[in-house]
Design a protein around this motif. Structure first.
Motif, PDB file in Angstrom:
ATOM      1  N   ARG A 241       0.828  -1.200   0.000  1.00 66.36           N
ATOM      2  CA  ARG A 241       0.000   0.000   0.000  1.00 66.36           C
ATOM      3  C   ARG A 241       0.869   1.260   0.000  1.00 66.36           C
ATOM      4  O   ARG A 241       0.586   2.230  -0.695  1.00 66.36           O
ATOM      5  CB  ARG A 241      -0.922  -0.011   1.219  1.00 66.36           C
ATOM      6  N   GLU A 242       1.930   1.217   0.791  1.00 65.37           N
ATOM      7  CA  GLU A 242       2.837   2.366   0.857  1.00 65.37           C
ATOM      8  C   GLU A 242       3.517   2.604  -0.488  1.00 65.37           C
ATOM      9  O   GLU A 242       3.673   3.748  -0.929  1.00 65.37           O
ATOM     10  CB  GLU A 242       3.899   2.108   1.931  1.00 65.37           C
ATOM     11  N   LYS A 243       3.903   1.523  -1.144  1.00 63.06           N
ATOM     12  CA  LYS A 243       4.535   1.640  -2.456  1.00 63.06           C
ATOM     13  C   LYS A 243       3.568   2.246  -3.473  1.00 63.06           C
ATOM     14  O   LYS A 243       3.936   3.100  -4.283  1.00 63.06           O
ATOM     15  CB  LYS A 243       4.997   0.256  -2.935  1.00 63.06           C
ATOM     16  N   TYR A 244       2.299   1.800  -3.417  1.00 58.82           N
ATOM     17  CA  TYR A 244       1.274   2.333  -4.318  1.00 58.82           C
ATOM     18  C   TYR A 244       1.081   3.833  -4.082  1.00 58.82           C
ATOM     19  O   TYR A 244       1.005   4.631  -5.020  1.00 58.82           O
ATOM     20  CB  TYR A 244      -0.046   1.596  -4.110  1.00 58.82           C
ATOM     21  N   HIS A 245       1.012   4.246  -2.796  1.00 63.26           N
ATOM     22  CA  HIS A 245       0.833   5.660  -2.468  1.00 63.26           C
ATOM     23  C   HIS A 245       1.997   6.502  -3.003  1.00 63.26           C
ATOM     24  O   HIS A 245       1.792   7.571  -3.577  1.00 63.26           O
ATOM     25  CB  HIS A 245       0.720   5.847  -0.955  1.00 63.26           C
ATOM     26  N   LYS A 246       3.214   5.988  -2.798  1.00 65.33           N
ATOM     27  CA  LYS A 246       4.389   6.741  -3.250  1.00 65.33           C
ATOM     28  C   LYS A 246       4.396   6.895  -4.763  1.00 65.33           C
ATOM     29  O   LYS A 246       4.707   7.971  -5.293  1.00 65.33           O
ATOM     30  CB  LYS A 246       5.671   6.034  -2.781  1.00 65.33           C
ATOM     31  N   GLN A 247       4.048   5.810  -5.465  1.00 65.43           N
ATOM     32  CA  GLN A 247       4.024   5.869  -6.925  1.00 65.43           C
ATOM     33  C   GLN A 247       2.956   6.847  -7.415  1.00 65.43           C
ATOM     34  O   GLN A 247       3.188   7.636  -8.337  1.00 65.43           O
ATOM     35  CB  GLN A 247       3.752   4.474  -7.495  1.00 65.43           C
ATOM     36  N   THR A 248       1.781   6.806  -6.784  1.00 65.44           N
ATOM     37  CA  THR A 248       0.695   7.717  -7.162  1.00 65.44           C
ATOM     38  C   THR A 248       1.081   9.171  -6.918  1.00 65.44           C
ATOM     39  O   THR A 248       0.876  10.035  -7.765  1.00 65.44           O
ATOM     40  CB  THR A 248      -0.589   7.378  -6.371  1.00 65.44           C
ATOM     41  N   ILE A 249       1.652   9.437  -5.743  1.00 59.32           N
ATOM     42  CA  ILE A 249       2.042  10.806  -5.392  1.00 59.32           C
ATOM     43  C   ILE A 249       3.134  11.311  -6.326  1.00 59.32           C
ATOM     44  O   ILE A 249       3.140  12.469  -6.744  1.00 59.32           O
ATOM     45  CB  ILE A 249       2.500  10.878  -3.924  1.00 59.32           C
ATOM     46  N   LYS A 250       4.080  10.421  -6.653  1.00 58.41           N
ATOM     47  CA  LYS A 250       5.151  10.821  -7.575  1.00 58.41           C
ATOM     48  C   LYS A 250       4.579  11.230  -8.929  1.00 58.41           C
ATOM     49  O   LYS A 250       4.947  12.259  -9.498  1.00 58.41           O
ATOM     50  CB  LYS A 250       6.150   9.664  -7.755  1.00 58.41           C
ATOM     51  N   MET A 251       3.624  10.435  -9.435  1.00 61.60           N
ATOM     52  CA  MET A 251       3.016  10.751 -10.726  1.00 61.60           C
ATOM     53  C   MET A 251       2.215  12.048 -10.661  1.00 61.60           C
ATOM     54  O   MET A 251       2.311  12.911 -11.540  1.00 61.60           O
ATOM     55  CB  MET A 251       2.104   9.606 -11.182  1.00 61.60           C
ATOM     56  N   MET A 309       5.364   7.209 -16.612  1.00 66.28           N
ATOM     57  CA  MET A 309       5.495   6.926 -15.185  1.00 66.28           C
ATOM     58  C   MET A 309       4.676   5.743 -14.691  1.00 66.28           C
ATOM     59  O   MET A 309       4.912   5.250 -13.592  1.00 66.28           O
ATOM     60  CB  MET A 309       5.092   8.173 -14.390  1.00 66.28           C
ATOM     61  N   SER A 310       3.694   5.286 -15.480  1.00 72.29           N
ATOM     62  CA  SER A 310       2.824   4.214 -14.989  1.00 72.29           C
ATOM     63  C   SER A 310       2.915   2.983 -15.882  1.00 72.29           C
ATOM     64  O   SER A 310       2.557   3.041 -17.072  1.00 72.29           O
ATOM     65  CB  SER A 310       1.374   4.708 -14.919  1.00 72.29           C
TER      66      SER A 310
END
Length: 349
Positions: A241-251, A309-310
């Motif tokens: 979940r943390e990895k998903y949040h970081k990836q989303t925020i980065k994008m 990015m995705s």
């Protein structure tokens, strides 16, 4: 473009080129700008259409984040549809041949979508803030039904707050001149003198800089939360979940940064031109031209950023393109089969 003051200053200098050509720029400027504009138009329309198709057709992509992004893609498509009108006007500023309704509608649509895009980015960032900083509360409050309601509200609010544009702009001609030769799509002078032009300039400025301040605060809080919770992760689900949040925020941070860089000159120009009475003609015109290109780049670049990015987005695009190729090859096969059957029948006959 959705430029109130920028476009009006194309007009304020009409005296300068009254006896000149109806084009605003020399041909060696117009040709490369036209080529860039055509590229941006096709990138913006096709890229954002593909984005909407991905989010609608792929079940795994129907998240609340992507609901905002697909609505924002629709807004960007509508912004891009105003590009041909701006391109026509820098080639031939007058006479404006498309009529009063289209003049008003293009300005209104562009201004509405400009507001709408800004509000979507802000609302999406607020949602991510709650999802990361208050995950338990967000799980019950952030639902697809509520997000649909928020998106509808953003569109309605944008349509309402941009509505004065319908009264501010129209087709006018200079007093004492021939209407068929000097019709211009511009702000209506007697309404501009009432302060409506300056008011709408400040409205659009607040629409840009206030959300930027809000976004800066939100992403600062999100980064602090992610930084402080990095040592408290327990179990594979929490890490995922943390990895998903970081990836989303980065994008999203990259999308916001691109948005700011592309639209900042446009809004700086509005403030300067609204407050400055004497400006060098050449400086204003070329600044307007650059800000116009950046404005449309801002409406075209998001699908490219998603693709870079995705990985999920890239896979979905690949599937859509492959599906198109399979469908095309199947239609060709059916057409060849029909043609072959027709040949056999005609030979038999």
């Amino acid at each position: 473009m959705g430029s109130i003051t920028n476009d009006s200053h194309f007009i304020n200098d009409t005296d300068y080129y009254e006896e000149q050509s109806s084009s605003l720029f020399d041909i060696h400027i117009l040709v490369p700008v036209t080529i860039i504009s055509i590229i941006l138009f096709f990138l913006g329309v096709t890229g954002n259409v593909i984005t909407i198709l991905i989010f609608k057709q792929r079940r795994e992509m129907r998240t609340t984040v992507n609901m905002y992004l697909s609505s924002m893609a629709l807004s960007d498509i509508l912004i891009c549809l105003g590009l041909p009108s701006d391109l026509y006007r820098i080639w031939k500023y007058r006479p404006y041949i498309f009529g009063d309704f289209l003049c008003k509608f293009v300005f209104y649509l562009s201004e509405t979508c400009t507001y709408c895009t800004i509000l979507h980015i802000t609302a999406l960032s607020v949602e991510r803030y709650f999802a990361i900083c208050f995950p338990l509360k967000a799980r019950t409050t952030i639902t697809k039904c509520r997000v649909r309601g928020i998106i509808l509200g953003l569109w309605v609010w944008s349509l309402l707050t941009a509505s004065p544009i319908l009264f501010l702009f129209g087709v006018e001609h200079r007093n004492g001149s021939l209407p068929d030769e000097t019709r211009e799509c511009k702000y209506i002078e007697h309404l501009a003198r009432t302060g409506l032009l300056e008011t709408m300039t400040w409205v659009s400025t607040i629409y840009f800089f206030l959300p930027i301040l809000c976004l800066t605060l939100l992403y600062g809080l999100i980064c602090r939360k992610l930084w402080s919770s990095r040592h408290n992760l327990r179990g594979p689900q929490a890490a995922s979940r943390e990895k998903y949040h970081k990836q989303t925020i980065k994008m999203l941070a990259v999308v916001v940064l691109a948005f700011v860089l592309c639209w900042l000159p446009f809004h700086i120009g509005r403030i300067l031109f609204a407050q400055t009475e004497i400006i060098l003609y050449d400086v204003t015109q070329y600044f307007n031209l650059i800000s116009m290109i950046l404005f449309y780049l801002g409406a075209s670049i998001n699908p490219i950023l998603y693709n870079v990015m995705s990985q999920k987005y890239r896979q979905a695009v690949s599937k859509i393109l492959n599906y198109g190729q399979v469908w095309h090859s199947r239609s060709l096969t059916r057409s060849e089969k029909t043609s072959l059957e027709g040949t056999e029948v005609s030979s038999f006959m």
